[in-house]
Motif scaffolding. Structure first.
Motif, PDB file in Angstrom:
ATOM      1  N   ILE A 104      34.589  41.088  -7.310  1.00 52.03           N
ATOM      2  CA  ILE A 104      34.075  41.476  -5.998  1.00 52.03           C
ATOM      3  C   ILE A 104      32.625  41.915  -6.166  1.00 52.03           C
ATOM      4  CG2 ILE A 104      34.256  43.054  -4.041  1.00 52.03           C
ATOM      5  CD1 ILE A 104      37.210  43.362  -4.628  1.00 52.03           C
ATOM      6  N   GLN A 105      31.732  41.309  -5.407  1.00 49.20           N
ATOM      7  CA  GLN A 105      30.325  41.674  -5.456  1.00 49.20           C
ATOM      8  C   GLN A 105      29.838  42.010  -4.057  1.00 49.20           C
ATOM      9  OE1 GLN A 105      28.396  42.040  -8.209  1.00 49.20           O
ATOM     10  NE2 GLN A 105      30.169  41.582  -9.490  1.00 49.20           N
ATOM     11  N   MET A 106      28.659  42.607  -3.962  1.00 49.74           N
ATOM     12  CA  MET A 106      28.146  43.074  -2.675  1.00 49.74           C
ATOM     13  C   MET A 106      26.682  42.693  -2.497  1.00 49.74           C
ATOM     14  SD  MET A 106      28.716  46.845  -1.011  1.00 49.74           S
ATOM     15  CE  MET A 106      28.407  47.123   0.744  1.00 49.74           C
ATOM     16  N   VAL A 112      18.739  39.761 -11.606  1.00 45.93           N
ATOM     17  CA  VAL A 112      19.852  38.828 -11.423  1.00 45.93           C
ATOM     18  C   VAL A 112      20.788  38.829 -12.624  1.00 45.93           C
ATOM     19  CG1 VAL A 112      20.459  36.405 -10.987  1.00 45.93           C
ATOM     20  CG2 VAL A 112      18.487  37.420  -9.838  1.00 45.93           C
ATOM     21  N   SER A 113      20.241  39.077 -13.819  1.00 50.24           N
ATOM     22  CA  SER A 113      21.082  39.063 -15.022  1.00 50.24           C
ATOM     23  C   SER A 113      21.823  40.377 -15.246  1.00 50.24           C
ATOM     24  CB  SER A 113      20.237  38.747 -16.263  1.00 50.24           C
ATOM     25  OG  SER A 113      19.306  39.783 -16.525  1.00 50.24           O
ATOM     26  N   GLU A 114      21.443  41.433 -14.528  1.00 46.12           N
ATOM     27  CA  GLU A 114      22.073  42.735 -14.746  1.00 46.12           C
ATOM     28  C   GLU A 114      23.597  42.702 -14.608  1.00 46.12           C
ATOM     29  OE1 GLU A 114      20.960  47.337 -13.773  1.00 46.12           O
ATOM     30  OE2 GLU A 114      20.920  45.929 -12.100  1.00 46.12           O
ATOM     31  N   PRO A 115      24.168  42.024 -13.583  1.00 44.15           N
ATOM     32  CA  PRO A 115      25.635  41.957 -13.509  1.00 44.15           C
ATOM     33  C   PRO A 115      26.271  41.284 -14.725  1.00 44.15           C
ATOM     34  CG  PRO A 115      24.674  41.358 -11.407  1.00 44.15           C
ATOM     35  CD  PRO A 115      23.544  41.436 -12.388  1.00 44.15           C
ATOM     36  N   LEU A 116      25.578  40.293 -15.308  1.00 44.73           N
ATOM     37  CA  LEU A 116      26.094  39.643 -16.520  1.00 44.73           C
ATOM     38  C   LEU A 116      26.192  40.643 -17.669  1.00 44.73           C
ATOM     39  CD1 LEU A 116      24.008  36.331 -16.467  1.00 44.73           C
ATOM     40  CD2 LEU A 116      26.447  36.563 -15.904  1.00 44.73           C
ATOM     41  N   ILE A 117      25.174  41.490 -17.780  1.00 40.63           N
ATOM     42  CA  ILE A 117      25.159  42.494 -18.851  1.00 40.63           C
ATOM     43  C   ILE A 117      26.260  43.520 -18.624  1.00 40.63           C
ATOM     44  CG2 ILE A 117      23.786  44.321 -19.927  1.00 40.63           C
ATOM     45  CD1 ILE A 117      21.288  42.629 -19.189  1.00 40.63           C
ATOM     46  N   ILE A 118      26.400  43.978 -17.379  1.00 42.51           N
ATOM     47  CA  ILE A 118      27.424  44.968 -17.057  1.00 42.51           C
ATOM     48  C   ILE A 118      28.819  44.418 -17.346  1.00 42.51           C
ATOM     49  CG2 ILE A 118      28.505  46.244 -15.152  1.00 42.51           C
ATOM     50  CD1 ILE A 118      25.689  46.457 -13.912  1.00 42.51           C
ATOM     51  N   ALA A 147      21.557  30.242 -11.049  1.00 40.56           N
ATOM     52  CA  ALA A 147      21.883  31.023  -9.847  1.00 40.56           C
ATOM     53  C   ALA A 147      20.749  30.948  -8.829  1.00 40.56           C
ATOM     54  CB  ALA A 147      22.166  32.474 -10.224  1.00 40.56           C
ATOM     55  N   LEU A 148      19.504  31.027  -9.296  1.00 37.19           N
ATOM     56  CA  LEU A 148      18.367  30.916  -8.384  1.00 37.19           C
ATOM     57  C   LEU A 148      18.320  29.534  -7.742  1.00 37.19           C
ATOM     58  CD1 LEU A 148      15.579  32.747 -10.444  1.00 37.19           C
ATOM     59  CD2 LEU A 148      16.909  33.653  -8.525  1.00 37.19           C
ATOM     60  N   ALA A 188      24.550  38.638  -6.618  1.00 42.28           N
ATOM     61  CA  ALA A 188      25.966  38.781  -6.297  1.00 42.28           C
ATOM     62  C   ALA A 188      26.776  37.594  -6.792  1.00 42.28           C
ATOM     63  CB  ALA A 188      26.142  38.930  -4.781  1.00 42.28           C
ATOM     64  N   PHE A 189      26.173  36.415  -6.787  1.00 42.72           N
ATOM     65  CA  PHE A 189      26.889  35.182  -7.120  1.00 42.72           C
ATOM     66  C   PHE A 189      26.994  34.911  -8.615  1.00 42.72           C
ATOM     67  CE2 PHE A 189      26.026  30.741  -8.329  1.00 42.72           C
ATOM     68  CZ  PHE A 189      27.254  30.166  -8.023  1.00 42.72           C
ATOM     69  N   ILE A 190      26.099  35.454  -9.416  1.00 42.46           N
ATOM     70  CA  ILE A 190      25.935  34.973 -10.789  1.00 42.46           C
ATOM     71  C   ILE A 190      27.193  35.121 -11.637  1.00 42.46           C
ATOM     72  CG2 ILE A 190      25.011  37.136 -11.769  1.00 42.46           C
ATOM     73  CD1 ILE A 190      23.000  35.231 -13.306  1.00 42.46           C
ATOM     74  N   CYS A 191      28.037  36.101 -11.348  1.00 42.16           N
ATOM     75  CA  CYS A 191      29.277  36.268 -12.111  1.00 42.16           C
ATOM     76  C   CYS A 191      30.445  35.511 -11.496  1.00 42.16           C
ATOM     77  CB  CYS A 191      29.612  37.755 -12.243  1.00 42.16           C
ATOM     78  SG  CYS A 191      28.501  38.640 -13.345  1.00 42.16           S
TER      79      CYS A 191
END
Length: 272
Positions: free
Chosen positions: A99-101, A120-126, A143-144, A176-179
């Protein structure tokens, strides 16, 4: 005057999210103010559900609870067969990582000190996806590209202040989409954009849904945006869902007085 009552959305056998009896109150100046009063609805697989209502109705609170940014006082949220409300915070983050926002304000939701690649890469790291920076960079470029920030190499090393409002909101969508989420909660994502940019963002969101079977909870105060973008519509008034149904049906044949008032306000605005 139509009597106010809580309306339950119809059950969806392929639902990925089922919300039941969601309640939330905030303590203000020593007293409790009820924001959500027993909210029920579902979001189906590859479905876009619009959530409309006036300011202060509780729309954003619902979105933040679903995204895990706030905790409901009571109620249940079944997401892909798992009851999120009963989980501890760490368990919930793991169960609901798909779930992303997207936030309302692209100027405040993106750190000005981070490049577009970093944002944009921060969610990948998290979520510990992408084995190294090179792989993460490639995923950011993809993603871009998906959200039509092309060529992506032109954006990846820039900072948010170097982008237009529409471009920033597309960055938020890419983030939001990258993951590869199953559900995106979009909280008023078009409210700070002009009419043409609103349409472009909605088109980008619709394309992602078509390609990747993403579901959306689309939160907005503008009921006009939901007709062609949303499959179903939920109307929220004073913390309760007062009307629910197919978007076109709700707009063309509103049953509740509050829904009628929203549509009348839109018609009056169009006459100006």
């Amino acid at each position: 005057m139509v009597a106010k009552k809580t309306v339950k959305a119809p059950a969806n056998s392929t639902g990925i999210l089922e919300v039941r009896g969601l309640r939330k109150a905030y303590k203000t100046r020593g007293s409790l103010v009820t924001v959500l009063n027993g909210v029920d609805f579902t979001v189906g697989d590859n479905e876009t559900v619009g959530l409309v209502g006036s300011s202060g109705a509780g729309k954003s609170t619902i979105g933040r609870i679903i995204a895990g940014l706030e905790q409901a006082d009571s109620g249940s949220m079944d997401y892909l067969g798992q009851e999120l409300q009963a989980m501890k915070p760490n368990e919930r983050r793991l169960a609901a990582k798909s779930i992303q926002m997207i936030f309302q304000d692209p100027y405040e939701s993106l750190s000005p000190r981070m490049t577009i690649e970093q944002l944009v890469s921060e969610p990948l790291i998290i979520q510990k996806q992408g084995k190294d920076r090179s792989m993460r960079r490639q995923l950011v470029l993809e993603a871009l590209e998906e959200v039509s920030l092309t060529p992506p190499e032109r954006f990846i090393d820039r900072y948010p202040h170097e982008l237009s409002g529409g471009e920033r909101q597309r960055v938020g969508l890419a983030r939001a989409f990258i993951c590869r989420p199953r559900l995106i909660v979009a909280d008023e994502p078009t409210s700070m954009l002009d009419a043409s940019l609103r349409l472009e963002l909605l088109q980008a969101m619709a394309q992602l849904r078509e390609r990747h079977r993403i579901s959306y909870l689309f939160i907005t105060h503008d009921i006009a945006l939901t007709r062609n973008f949303c499959d179903r519509l939920l109307v929220l008034d004073k913390g309760e869902i007062v009307e629910a149904g197919n978007s076109g049906t709700v707009i063309d044949h509103p049953q509740h007085q509050f829904t009628r008032s929203l549509i009348q306000a839109l018609m009056d605005l169009n006459r100006i």
